[in-house]
Design an enzyme around this catalytic site. Sequence first.
Site, PDB file in Angstrom:
ATOM      1  N   SER A 236     -25.560  16.548  16.462  1.00 28.86           N
ATOM      2  CA  SER A 236     -25.120  16.378  17.850  1.00 28.86           C
ATOM      3  C   SER A 236     -23.598  16.317  17.908  1.00 28.86           C
ATOM      4  CB  SER A 236     -25.704  15.095  18.467  1.00 28.86           C
ATOM      5  OG  SER A 236     -25.185  13.937  17.816  1.00 28.86           O
TER       6      SER A 236
ATOM      7  N   TYR B  66     -14.406  -0.455  14.936  1.00 31.58           N
ATOM      8  CA  TYR B  66     -14.482   0.996  14.712  1.00 31.58           C
ATOM      9  C   TYR B  66     -13.082   1.585  14.536  1.00 31.58           C
ATOM     10  CZ  TYR B  66     -15.499   5.925  15.859  1.00 31.58           C
ATOM     11  OH  TYR B  66     -15.596   7.304  15.853  1.00 31.58           O
TER      12      TYR B  66
ATOM     13  N   THR C 264     -19.514  12.801  23.914  1.00 30.81           N
ATOM     14  CA  THR C 264     -20.601  12.873  22.936  1.00 30.81           C
ATOM     15  C   THR C 264     -21.604  11.755  23.207  1.00 30.81           C
ATOM     16  OG1 THR C 264     -19.517  11.393  21.354  1.00 30.81           O
ATOM     17  CG2 THR C 264     -18.992  13.752  21.200  1.00 30.81           C
TER      18      THR C 264
END
Length: 327
Positions: A41, A193, A226
């Site tokens: 993806s 992150y 995304t």
Amino acid sequence: MLTTKLYNLIWISTSSTKHFVEKDLEVSMAGRVFMITGANSGIGRATAMAIAKRGGTVHMVCRNKDKAEEARADIVKESGNKEIYVHILDLSETRKVWEFAEAFKRKYKALNLLINNAGCIMSERDVNAEGLEKSFASNVMGVYILTRGLIPLLEKSAEPRVITVSSGGMLVQKLRTGNLQTEIGRYDGTMVYAQHKRQQVVMTEQWAQTHSNIHFSVMHPGWVDTPAVANAMPDFHQSMKDSLRTPEQGADTVVWLAISEAAATKPSGSFFQDRRMVSAHLPLAWTHSSQLEQQKFMNPPPPPTSTIDTLEPVYCITVFCDPVQQS
């Protein structure tokens, strides 16, 4: 979480293409072998499609078998390239990552390109079956172990390259050499992150110094629409979705770094955005780390007494990746 204002600061614009040389991508990849993590993806899928259309052999490393097989079928159908292979692997399961790399080296004779694309953002702290914080295990340990494990095969292959997909969020982070599993303090998944993406930049810089026959690069794809962004940052996605890049736009620089001759002329270990080498730090930023800090992160001294179960994650990396200690 990072504010919308900060995201705007860090290259929220749509793709800047004025300086692109389109013939850079007008090349055949027949005979070249690529591995792409998170290839079912988003940016990974768009990258796999672009390479497949140019005749490259693509190994898709994905966590979800059904989604991976569906993506593979679409890529084969649209590209007409049947040399597309699926491997199921959860990068947060670090021992399995090492086992996968070892098995891949035994089975395949060549790997020209490794693209570290997969990543995860956790909304709250969680640990895997090994007791390791999941996002660190996936974003840092998994990338480290997979890359280091495959370096021998890359070094035996023609014109090898390693590309890691980072994020502009790392621009607000200085390398952290302690509290790697975020056990101390409040857990902010987005900032964790971002720290991991800074760590990926440092790993790339260090690998470039120690493996001169492989071209390493790390890049920011811009802020891309995304599934990962939509799921991890729903408020940001909702407010900024009209400004986000498409997966194909986000993948453009990955593809350029992977297949163009122009990319190979740039210094190994560099940071890129929109096919340009750019600084990995904002002007006057406090995010620079010393060589000593970087070496401590990459090569920590062994603790006086320890077992694999009591080591900090970065020590575990060293143990997992040292063939001597596998016996």
